[in-house]
Design a protein around this motif. Structure first.
Motif, PDB file in Angstrom:
ATOM      1  N   HIS A  28     -79.553  26.017 133.546  1.00  0.00           N
ATOM      2  CA  HIS A  28     -79.348  27.362 132.984  1.00  0.00           C
ATOM      3  C   HIS A  28     -77.843  27.626 132.841  1.00  0.00           C
ATOM      4  CE1 HIS A  28     -79.335  31.795 132.724  1.00  0.00           C
ATOM      5  NE2 HIS A  28     -80.489  31.589 132.087  1.00  0.00           N
ATOM      6  N   TYR A  30     -76.160  29.886 133.901  1.00  0.00           N
ATOM      7  CA  TYR A  30     -75.541  30.461 135.097  1.00  0.00           C
ATOM      8  C   TYR A  30     -75.195  29.408 136.155  1.00  0.00           C
ATOM      9  CZ  TYR A  30     -77.447  35.016 133.446  1.00  0.00           C
ATOM     10  OH  TYR A  30     -77.765  36.138 132.732  1.00  0.00           O
ATOM     11  N   ASP A  44     -81.062  29.123 127.769  1.00  0.00           N
ATOM     12  CA  ASP A  44     -81.607  30.337 128.370  1.00  0.00           C
ATOM     13  C   ASP A  44     -83.033  30.044 128.850  1.00  0.00           C
ATOM     14  OD1 ASP A  44     -83.208  30.435 126.089  1.00  0.00           O
ATOM     15  OD2 ASP A  44     -82.563  32.425 125.459  1.00  0.00           O
ATOM     16  N   SER A  45     -83.690  31.033 129.424  1.00  0.00           N
ATOM     17  CA  SER A  45     -85.002  30.797 130.040  1.00  0.00           C
ATOM     18  C   SER A  45     -86.018  30.269 129.026  1.00  0.00           C
ATOM     19  CB  SER A  45     -85.541  32.095 130.646  1.00  0.00           C
ATOM     20  OG  SER A  45     -84.587  32.653 131.483  1.00  0.00           O
ATOM     21  N   PHE A  67     -88.333  30.234 140.044  1.00  0.00           N
ATOM     22  CA  PHE A  67     -89.359  30.573 139.043  1.00  0.00           C
ATOM     23  C   PHE A  67     -89.223  29.709 137.792  1.00  0.00           C
ATOM     24  CE2 PHE A  67     -86.004  33.510 137.533  1.00  0.00           C
ATOM     25  CZ  PHE A  67     -86.077  33.317 136.166  1.00  0.00           C
ATOM     26  N   MET A  68     -88.010  29.261 137.492  1.00  0.00           N
ATOM     27  CA  MET A  68     -87.791  28.414 136.312  1.00  0.00           C
ATOM     28  C   MET A  68     -88.373  27.023 136.542  1.00  0.00           C
ATOM     29  SD  MET A  68     -83.869  29.353 135.313  1.00  0.00           S
ATOM     30  CE  MET A  68     -83.459  30.984 134.679  1.00  0.00           C
ATOM     31  N   TYR A 116     -92.197  39.571 132.809  1.00  0.00           N
ATOM     32  CA  TYR A 116     -90.969  38.832 132.524  1.00  0.00           C
ATOM     33  C   TYR A 116     -91.089  37.490 133.231  1.00  0.00           C
ATOM     34  CZ  TYR A 116     -85.775  38.612 132.115  1.00  0.00           C
ATOM     35  OH  TYR A 116     -84.478  38.305 131.807  1.00  0.00           O
ATOM     36  N   ASN A 118     -89.204  35.930 134.921  1.00  0.00           N
ATOM     37  CA  ASN A 118     -88.584  35.959 136.260  1.00  0.00           C
ATOM     38  C   ASN A 118     -89.579  36.502 137.293  1.00  0.00           C
ATOM     39  OD1 ASN A 118     -86.569  35.870 134.241  1.00  0.00           O
ATOM     40  ND2 ASN A 118     -85.021  36.572 135.682  1.00  0.00           N
ATOM     41  N   SER A 133     -86.104  37.355 127.986  1.00  0.00           N
ATOM     42  CA  SER A 133     -85.313  38.409 127.333  1.00  0.00           C
ATOM     43  C   SER A 133     -85.113  38.110 125.851  1.00  0.00           C
ATOM     44  CB  SER A 133     -83.969  38.599 128.049  1.00  0.00           C
ATOM     45  OG  SER A 133     -83.321  37.372 128.202  1.00  0.00           O
ATOM     46  N   HIS A 179     -76.983  42.039 137.639  1.00  0.00           N
ATOM     47  CA  HIS A 179     -76.722  42.981 136.537  1.00  0.00           C
ATOM     48  C   HIS A 179     -76.604  44.426 137.024  1.00  0.00           C
ATOM     49  CE1 HIS A 179     -77.942  39.361 134.383  1.00  0.00           C
ATOM     50  NE2 HIS A 179     -77.134  39.808 133.445  1.00  0.00           N
ATOM     51  N   HIS A 202     -76.340  41.916 128.757  1.00  0.00           N
ATOM     52  CA  HIS A 202     -77.698  41.381 128.961  1.00  0.00           C
ATOM     53  C   HIS A 202     -78.647  42.560 129.242  1.00  0.00           C
ATOM     54  CE1 HIS A 202     -81.029  39.063 130.561  1.00  0.00           C
ATOM     55  NE2 HIS A 202     -80.477  37.996 129.995  1.00  0.00           N
ATOM     56  N   GLU A 204     -80.944  43.009 131.281  1.00  0.00           N
ATOM     57  CA  GLU A 204     -81.259  43.272 132.687  1.00  0.00           C
ATOM     58  C   GLU A 204     -80.295  44.320 133.261  1.00  0.00           C
ATOM     59  OE1 GLU A 204     -81.189  39.537 134.801  1.00  0.00           O
ATOM     60  OE2 GLU A 204     -82.751  38.678 133.564  1.00  0.00           O
ATOM     61  N   SER A 218     -80.347  38.095 125.175  1.00  0.00           N
ATOM     62  CA  SER A 218     -80.462  37.051 126.202  1.00  0.00           C
ATOM     63  C   SER A 218     -79.161  36.247 126.247  1.00  0.00           C
ATOM     64  CB  SER A 218     -81.611  36.112 125.857  1.00  0.00           C
ATOM     65  OG  SER A 218     -81.217  35.251 124.801  1.00  0.00           O
ATOM     66  N   THR A 219     -79.046  35.364 127.216  1.00  0.00           N
ATOM     67  CA  THR A 219     -77.807  34.579 127.334  1.00  0.00           C
ATOM     68  C   THR A 219     -77.543  33.781 126.049  1.00  0.00           C
ATOM     69  OG1 THR A 219     -79.112  32.938 128.555  1.00  0.00           O
ATOM     70  CG2 THR A 219     -77.741  34.427 129.846  1.00  0.00           C
ATOM     71  N   MET A 274     -78.462  31.279 141.986  1.00  0.00           N
ATOM     72  CA  MET A 274     -78.125  30.212 141.027  1.00  0.00           C
ATOM     73  C   MET A 274     -77.061  29.289 141.620  1.00  0.00           C
ATOM     74  SD  MET A 274     -79.433  30.222 137.844  1.00  0.00           S
ATOM     75  CE  MET A 274     -80.558  31.248 136.903  1.00  0.00           C
TER      76      MET A 274
HETATM   77  P1  13P Z   1     -81.982  34.477 129.978  1.00  0.00           P
HETATM   78  O1  13P Z   1     -81.196  33.206 130.105  1.00  0.00           O
HETATM   79  O2  13P Z   1     -83.333  34.230 129.450  1.00  0.00           O
HETATM   80  O3  13P Z   1     -81.238  35.493 129.213  1.00  0.00           O
HETATM   81  O4  13P Z   1     -82.199  35.039 131.467  1.00  0.00           O
HETATM   82  C1  13P Z   1     -81.178  35.516 132.236  1.00  0.00           C
HETATM   83  C2  13P Z   1     -81.461  35.463 133.680  1.00  0.00           C
HETATM   84  O5  13P Z   1     -81.131  36.334 134.450  1.00  0.00           O
HETATM   85  C3  13P Z   1     -82.128  34.309 134.211  1.00  0.00           C
HETATM   86  O6  13P Z   1     -82.325  34.468 135.552  1.00  0.00           O
END
Ligand code: 13P
Ligand code: SF4
Length: 315
Positions: A28, A30, A44-45, A67-68, A116, A118, A133, A179, A202, A204, A218-219, A274
């Motif tokens: 990811h 992050y 992104d997710s 969760f990912m 979501y 997450n 997102s 966030h 974002h 969130e 989203s990211t 992360m």
């Molecule tokens: P996205 O990468 O889908 O925008 O999600 C952000 C996030 O907080 C993942 O934990």
């Protein structure tokens, strides 16, 4: 006396192991830069879920949060999925436990349940649709207008979706601690110093940030916006890890992290979950093939239903 140390070049060692074991590394945005650099795919997710579903590797090492990695296992149940640090959780996922969510849903028996991504695999089994997102608006809009909706677990994303779609939704009371940590007042002060900067947020994030943003997404969508914009300065309100990829794509643009509520020495915009993953842990995880993500066949079968509905609507 000379002390000889045998330091491992983790990047090199990971590349070698990856080939030997036919493994793929999904990361990811992050994740720390060193992990993003050696990953086969950074995204992104939604992008990561699609990669997990389509890979022909035998092993998926998921450089992200729990969760990912669970989602990767659900979408690719015949692959072995590893997460460098099993403690890499998420405040949104942990805010919504299966027992509490089941009690909550009893109040809304005629509602469509959209969760979501997450959230845990158990919560996915209790959901009609999953969203990320980047596709949340599309998923909500695909639900017939006469249906009532429960949205969990992110109340900030939920409130944003209510504003965007005009739908009436019941929201679970969860937040992303990263966030939530941005300071709106400090942001306004910072913006005065960079009056031409675009604010990229974002969903969130809290409403005051979202309401004044030049772009919300989203990211991946944030990265696209910054890359394609003619502006030269951007205030970026999401986890700081994204700045690595953003700086690579935009070497001449000025990227300013949004300020946090805490004092300026606090790395609040870093997701501590992360950042539990390190290159060393990733190496050890690939070498020793642990910790592994395992789920029962029943959980995989039930959680695949709402995930597949999401993927079908995301093409
Ligand atoms: P996205 O990468 O889908 O925008 O999600 C952000 C996030 O907080 C993942 O934990
Ligand atoms: Fe969860 Fe927020 Fe960390 Fe993403 S950034 S994993 S939503 S706590």
């Amino acid at each position: 006396m000379t002390i000889v140390t045998h330091e491992i070049d983790y990047a090199k060692a990971v590349k070698k192991l990856k080939e030997e074991k036919n493994a793929v590394i999904l990361a990811h945005y992050y994740q720390e830069p060193a992990i993003q650099e050696i990953a086969d795919f950074v995204g992104d997710s939604l992008g990561l879920a699609k990669q997990a579903a389509g890979t022909d590797a035998d092993i998926i090492v998921f450089a992200g949060v729990h969760f990912m990695a669970e989602t990767a296992k659900i979408l690719s149940p015949n692959k072995r999925v590893f997460l460098p640090d099993l403690e890499a959780g998420c405040s949104l996922a942990s805010s919504c436990t299966p027992n509490e969510f089941a009690e909550f849903l009893k109040q809304y028996p005629d509602h469509v349940v959209v969760s979501y991504i997450n959230c845990s695999a158990e919560i996915k089994t209790m959901s009609d649709y999953i969203c990320t997102s980047s596709n949340a608006k599309k998923i909500i809009e695909a639900i017939p207008k006469d249906k009532k909706i429960v949205f969990a677990p992110d109340k900030n994303l939920g409130r944003y979706l209510i504003n965007e779609t005009g739908r009436d939704m019941v929201l679970w009371d969860g937040v992303c601690i990263v966030h939530e940590a941005f300071s709106f007042n400090k942001l306004l002060e910072l913006w005065k110093q960079y009056p031409g900067a675009k604010l990229v947020v974002h969903p969130e994030s809290e409403a005051d940030m979202v309401n004044v943003a030049n772009f919300v997404g989203s990211t991946s969508a944030m990265l696209n916006y910054v890359k394609n914009s003619n502006a030269t300065e951007f205030i970026v309100a999401t986890e700081a890890g994204i700045l690595h990829q953003m700086a690579i794509e935009n070497p001449t643009k000025t990227l300013i992290p949004a300020p946090s509520k805490e004092d300026n020495t606090c790395a609040c915009s870093e997701c501590a979950f992360m950042k539990l993953n390190t290159l060393e842990k990733l190496y050890n995880c690939l070498l020793n093939e642990t910790p592994e993500i395992t789920l029962s066949d029943e959980i995989i079968k039930q959680s695949l239903i709402p995930l597949n509905r999401m993927l079908a609507l995301s093409n």
